[in-house]
Design an enzyme around this catalytic site. Structure first.
Site, short mmCIF file in Angstrom:
data_model
loop_
_atom_site.label_atom_id
_atom_site.label_comp_id
_atom_site.label_asym_id
_atom_site.label_seq_id
_atom_site.Cartn_x
_atom_site.Cartn_y
_atom_site.Cartn_z
N SER A 8 22.73 28.96 60.46
CA SER A 8 23.35 28.25 59.33
C SER A 8 24.74 28.78 59.08
CB SER A 8 22.49 28.42 58.08
OG SER A 8 23.19 27.92 56.96
N HIS A 33 23.15 24.65 62.02
CA HIS A 33 22.72 24.09 60.73
C HIS A 33 23.92 24.04 59.79
CE1 HIS A 33 19.49 23.40 57.72
NE2 HIS A 33 20.22 24.14 56.89
N ASP A 35 25.06 23.03 55.94
CA ASP A 35 24.55 22.80 54.59
C ASP A 35 25.59 22.12 53.72
OD1 ASP A 35 21.92 24.16 54.48
OD2 ASP A 35 23.09 25.96 54.95
N MET A 37 26.31 20.96 50.01
CA MET A 37 25.84 21.10 48.62
C MET A 37 26.86 20.46 47.70
SD MET A 37 24.84 25.10 48.66
CE MET A 37 23.86 25.83 49.97
N MET A 68 22.04 18.65 50.70
CA MET A 68 21.51 19.01 49.37
C MET A 68 22.37 18.30 48.34
SD MET A 68 20.79 23.01 50.13
CE MET A 68 21.80 23.00 51.59
N MET A 137 11.33 23.96 52.27
CA MET A 137 12.25 25.08 52.00
C MET A 137 11.45 26.33 51.63
SD MET A 137 15.43 24.04 52.32
CE MET A 137 16.27 25.44 51.57
N ASP A 175 13.78 27.11 56.36
CA ASP A 175 15.16 27.42 55.97
C ASP A 175 15.13 28.28 54.72
OD1 ASP A 175 17.87 27.40 55.46
OD2 ASP A 175 17.97 25.27 54.91
#
Ligand code: DX5
Ligand code: ZN
Length: 219
Positions: A8, A33, A35, A37, A68, A137, A175
Site C-alpha cells: 500500500s 494498493h 488508497d 480517501m 474509501m 477490513m 488490509d
C-alpha cells in the site's frame, strides 16, 4: 488459490515513489494498493487521480484501487479509464452495491467490495458470486499503521468458507495491520491477497517485501 502481495503506497515515501515502486517490483510483488480517501467516508484525505495517473505510467503492476469515498459510482469510470485493474468500493458507501459491481465490470475491470469492521459479512453473502474480491477490513479504514482488530479475523474465516462453497473464483483480501509476525495467522484464516503499508515501506523496502513474500509463498 494464488496469493498476491499488494504493497500500500499510503506508507511509501511519496517524494521517492518511483524508487519505492521499483523496490517492491524487484522483490517480486505483483499488485500495488492505492488508497483513495475523501475526508467524508473516512476522516483523512489521501490522494486521487493526478498521483494515480503518474503511478500508472511508471508501473505495470496490477493496480488494486481501494476507494474509501462516498458515492463511488461517480468516480469509477474515470479511474477505469486511468488504468485501474481492480476497483474496490465500500459496501457502506454504495446505494445499490449490485449496480456498482455491474458498473465496474462494464469497464472490463475486476470488482472488489470492502467491509468496515462493524459490517457483518452476511450483508454481502448474496454478492459473492458476482465479486472478484472481497475485503473485510482488519482495521477501521482511514489510517495506516494500526493494529489488526482480532475479531475481524473471524470475518475473514467466514467469508473464506462461504467463498470456497459458493464463489470459488472470488479472492479474499486483508488490509490493515499486516506484518511479518502475524502474516501466517492471517493466511491461515483464508486470505489470499495481502495488503501491507507500513510493513513494506518503512525501512528496507525491498527486504521487507521479500520477507513477506517468502512467508506468502512458503505457508
Ligand atoms: C487503511 C488503508 C490501508 C493502509 C494499510 O485504511 O486502507 O491500505 O495503507 O496500512 P498498514 O499496512 O500500515 O496498516
Ligand atoms: Zn486500503
Amino acid at each position: 488459490m494464488k496469493r498476491h502481495l499488494s504493497p500500500s503506497i499510503l506508507a511509501a515515501d511519496l517524494m521517492n515513489l518511483e524508487n519505492d515502486v521499483h523496490a517492491v517490483e524487484a522483490a517480486g510483488a505483483d499488485y500495488l494498493h492505492f488508497d483513495v480517501m475523501d475526508g467524508v467516508f473516512v476522516p483523512a484525505i489521501s490522494f486521487g487521480m493526478p498521483l494515480f495517473t503518474l503511478l500508472r505510467k511508471k508501473t505495470k503492476l496490477f493496480l488494486d484501487l481501494h476507494l474509501m469515498i462516498v458515492e463511488p459510482e461517480r468516480y469509477i469510470g474515470e479511474f477505469a479509464s486511468l488504468g485501474a485493474d481492480m476497483i474496490t468500493v465500500h459496501y457502506e458507501a454504495c446505494r445499490d452495491a449490485e449496480q456498482v459491481i455491474e458498473q465496474i465490470h462494464s469497464y472490463g475491470k475486476k470488482a472488489g467490495m470492502a467491509l468496515k469492521p462493524a459490517t457483518a459479512p452476511g450483508e454481502i453473502r448474496r454478492l459473492l458470486p458476482k465479486l472478484d474480491m472481497v475485503l473485510p477490513m482488519t482495521v477501521e479504514p482511514g489510517f495506516g499503521g494500526q493494529e489488526v482488530l482480532p475479531e475481524c479475523l473471524d470475518k475473514v474465516r467466514t467469508l473464506r468458507e462461504w467463498i470456497d462453497r459458493e464463489a470459488p473464483h472470488c479472492d479474499v483480501e486483508v488490509d490493515g495491520g499486516v506484518r511479518a509476525d502475524n502474516l501466517k495467522q492471517i493466511l491461515s484464516c483464508g486470505a489470499n491477497v495481502i495488503v501491507a503499508g507500513s510493513a513494506v515501506f518503512k525501512g528496507d523496502v525491498r527486504g521487507n517485501a521479500e520477507e513477506l513474500l517468502a512467508i506468502l509463498n512458503n505457508t
